[in-house]
Design an enzyme around this catalytic site. Structure first.
Site, PDB file in Angstrom:
ATOM      1  N   GLU A 272      62.994  38.171  93.135  1.00  0.00           N
ATOM      2  CA  GLU A 272      63.270  36.792  92.708  1.00  0.00           C
ATOM      3  C   GLU A 272      62.564  35.813  93.639  1.00  0.00           C
ATOM      4  O   GLU A 272      61.898  34.879  93.202  1.00  0.00           O
ATOM      5  CB  GLU A 272      64.779  36.500  92.735  1.00  0.00           C
TER       6      GLU A 272
ATOM      7  N   ASP B   6      73.415  43.103  81.264  1.00  0.00           N
ATOM      8  CA  ASP B   6      74.773  43.485  81.669  1.00  0.00           C
ATOM      9  C   ASP B   6      75.588  42.351  82.286  1.00  0.00           C
ATOM     10  O   ASP B   6      76.771  42.528  82.567  1.00  0.00           O
ATOM     11  CB  ASP B   6      74.704  44.665  82.656  1.00  0.00           C
TER      12      ASP B   6
HETATM   13  C1  UGA Z   1      69.845  43.085  90.358  1.00  0.00           C
HETATM   14  C2  UGA Z   1      69.334  41.836  89.675  1.00  0.00           C
HETATM   15  O1  UGA Z   1      70.412  41.138  89.043  1.00  0.00           O
HETATM   16  C3  UGA Z   1      68.275  42.258  88.650  1.00  0.00           C
HETATM   17  O2  UGA Z   1      67.861  41.151  87.884  1.00  0.00           O
HETATM   18  C4  UGA Z   1      67.120  42.891  89.404  1.00  0.00           C
HETATM   19  O3  UGA Z   1      66.150  43.344  88.479  1.00  0.00           O
HETATM   20  C5  UGA Z   1      67.631  44.069  90.195  1.00  0.00           C
HETATM   21  O4  UGA Z   1      68.756  43.728  91.011  1.00  0.00           O
HETATM   22  C6  UGA Z   1      66.502  44.607  91.069  1.00  0.00           C
HETATM   23  O5  UGA Z   1      66.528  44.352  92.288  1.00  0.00           O
HETATM   24  O6  UGA Z   1      65.574  45.208  90.520  1.00  0.00           O
HETATM   25  P1  UGA Z   1      71.170  45.096  88.999  1.00  0.00           P
HETATM   26  O7  UGA Z   1      72.472  44.766  88.356  1.00  0.00           O
HETATM   27  O8  UGA Z   1      71.216  45.974  90.198  1.00  0.00           O
HETATM   28  O9  UGA Z   1      70.390  43.777  89.275  1.00  0.00           O
HETATM   29  O10 UGA Z   1      70.134  45.738  87.931  1.00  0.00           O
HETATM   30  P2  UGA Z   1      70.363  46.231  86.451  1.00  0.00           P
HETATM   31  O11 UGA Z   1      71.326  45.347  85.735  1.00  0.00           O
HETATM   32  O12 UGA Z   1      70.643  47.682  86.474  1.00  0.00           O
HETATM   33  O13 UGA Z   1      68.905  46.022  85.807  1.00  0.00           O
HETATM   34  C7  UGA Z   1      68.344  44.759  85.565  1.00  0.00           C
HETATM   35  C8  UGA Z   1      67.775  44.705  84.130  1.00  0.00           C
HETATM   36  O14 UGA Z   1      66.788  45.732  83.981  1.00  0.00           O
HETATM   37  C9  UGA Z   1      68.839  44.958  83.059  1.00  0.00           C
HETATM   38  O15 UGA Z   1      68.639  44.088  81.973  1.00  0.00           O
HETATM   39  C10 UGA Z   1      68.617  46.407  82.669  1.00  0.00           C
HETATM   40  O16 UGA Z   1      68.962  46.698  81.317  1.00  0.00           O
HETATM   41  C11 UGA Z   1      67.119  46.590  82.904  1.00  0.00           C
HETATM   42  N1  UGA Z   1      66.757  47.993  83.266  1.00  0.00           N
HETATM   43  C12 UGA Z   1      67.403  48.638  84.258  1.00  0.00           C
HETATM   44  C13 UGA Z   1      65.740  48.624  82.565  1.00  0.00           C
HETATM   45  O17 UGA Z   1      65.149  48.044  81.656  1.00  0.00           O
HETATM   46  N2  UGA Z   1      65.424  49.928  82.905  1.00  0.00           N
HETATM   47  C14 UGA Z   1      66.070  50.612  83.883  1.00  0.00           C
HETATM   48  O18 UGA Z   1      65.747  51.813  84.128  1.00  0.00           O
HETATM   49  C15 UGA Z   1      67.091  49.954  84.582  1.00  0.00           C
HETATM   50 MN    MN Z   2      72.868  44.157  86.433  1.00  0.00          MN
END
Ligand code: UGA
Ligand code: MN
Length: 324
Positions: A280, A193
């Site tokens: 991280e 995203d």
């Molecule tokens: C922030 C960080 O930018 C992420 O890299 C980190 O994993 C996350 O916090 C965390 O603390 O776990 P954020 O924008 O809140 O990110 O997270 P998302 O963008 O919703 O998810 C990170 C990645 O995991 C995305 O590529 C998303 O597609 C994937 N994801 C998310 C899944 O594969 N499954 C899920 O149920 C949710």
């Molecule tokens: Mn994100």
């Protein structure tokens, strides 16, 4: 009286000389014929492959791989490291839009190997087709987040770690399929995203061990960034809206790691046990120290990646037969 002896000797030398020259010419002709048949053989193998592509039942992905291998031989970017961009992704209405945006960014990047890991029981056609149409070099995997760790619809985002299972699956794939010191490669975690400038990938290609740079629109600031000592060029701390005293106060989009480091530390993984928001920092601790970090993006003065979030669309109806 020793004249005939001398004559014999010089005749013998001459004969040896002639024999040597003839043998040398024969040797050269033999070598040349080897090279020619080699080239011919390669050419005929290529033609046979082309002719029998159908009967060999090569998947579209394998055909693409063949093309990538062929192109890489006469590619001017042959000396660039391969960037392994690791993208966890999961089904929601905006998934195809997100993946379209980042795959089209990657189409502008040379030497990228995209590792896409679906958070699902099986690989979906939506993602499979998008990958095939991109013509990128892709490894397509899947790893489902266990139900207990899954973020519920009403949960705040910070409540659960996201992407843990998927990133670990990609690390496993790298460790099973690559060998240490066999080629230049850099690993980068590329969430589906965020928004990425192609300039970021030029910076990633410069990474020796672990490179870092600013990330825009994150942690309650316009950008988070490592703080650089102008005299030494080293990282001394971090500007971050949240816990700047973390050992590495850097978002997932703000660093990249040499693949040989990833391969030589097989124990380095993401874990649900890590404190929220410390994924991280804990992951980076396996590989480096703050002092060793390599500041990129003009000494951390440029923003080439933004932690954007797409609004959840409110959809009240579905047009049948249209994949969105
Ligand atoms: C922030 C960080 O930018 C992420 O890299 C980190 O994993 C996350 O916090 C965390 O603390 O776990 P954020 O924008 O809140 O990110 O997270 P998302 O963008 O919703 O998810 C990170 C990645 O995991 C995305 O590529 C998303 O597609 C994937 N994801 C998310 C899944 O594969 N499954 C899920 O149920 C949710
Ligand atoms: Mn994100």
């Amino acid at each position: 009286m020793d004249l005939p002896g001398k004559f014999d000797k010089s005749m013998r030398l001459k004969r040896y000389g002639v024999c040597f020259v003839i043998l040398f010419i024969l040797f050269v002709i033999w070598k040349l014929s080897m090279i020619e048949t080699g080239v011919d053989r390669l050419q005929s193998i290529k033609e046979a492959l082309e002719l029998h592509k159908e009967t060999l039942h090569l998947s579209q992905q394998q055909v693409l791989l063949l093309e990538h291998l062929e192109n890489s031989n006469n590619n001017e970017n042959i000396n660039l490291p391969t960037i392994y961009a690791i993208t966890p992704t999961y089904w929601r209405l905006v998934q195809k839009a997100e993946l379209t945006r980042i795959s089209q960014t990657l189409m502008l990047v040379p030497n990228v190997h995209w590792i896409v890991i679906e958070d699902s029981e099986t690989k979906t056609d939506l993602v499979r087709n998008l990958i095939l149409n991109s013509k990128l070099m892709v490894t397509h995997l899947n790893a489902k987040t266990p139900p207990f760790e899954q973020l519920k619809d009403k949960d705040p985002r910070w409540k659960r770690h996201r992407g843990v299972e998927q990133r670990n699956m990609a690390l496993k794939w790298l460790r099973e399929n690559l060998k240490v010191n066999r080629g230049k490669g850099i690993v980068f975690f590329m969430d589906d995203d965020n928004t990425y400038s192609i300039k970021l990938f030029e910076e990633i290609a410069k990474v020796k061990k672990v490179g870092v740079w600013p990330v825009g629109l994150v942690g309650g600031l316009n950008a988070e960034t490592p703080i650089i000592d102008q005299k030494t060029g080293k990282v001394t701390g971090y500007k971050s809206g949240w816990k700047p005293d973390r050992p590495f106060a850097i978002d997932m989009a703000g660093f990249a790691i040499n693949v040989d480091l990833i391969l030589s530390k097989p124990e380095a993984q993401f874990s649900y046990k890590m404190e929220k928001g410390l994924q991280e920092s804990e992951f980076l601790s396996y590989f480096t120290t703050k002092e060793e970090l390599e500041p990129l993006a003009d000494n951390c003065t440029k923003v080439y990646v933004w932690h954007t979030r797409t609004e959840k669309p409110s959809v009240n109806g579905v047009v049948p037969g249209l994949e969105v």
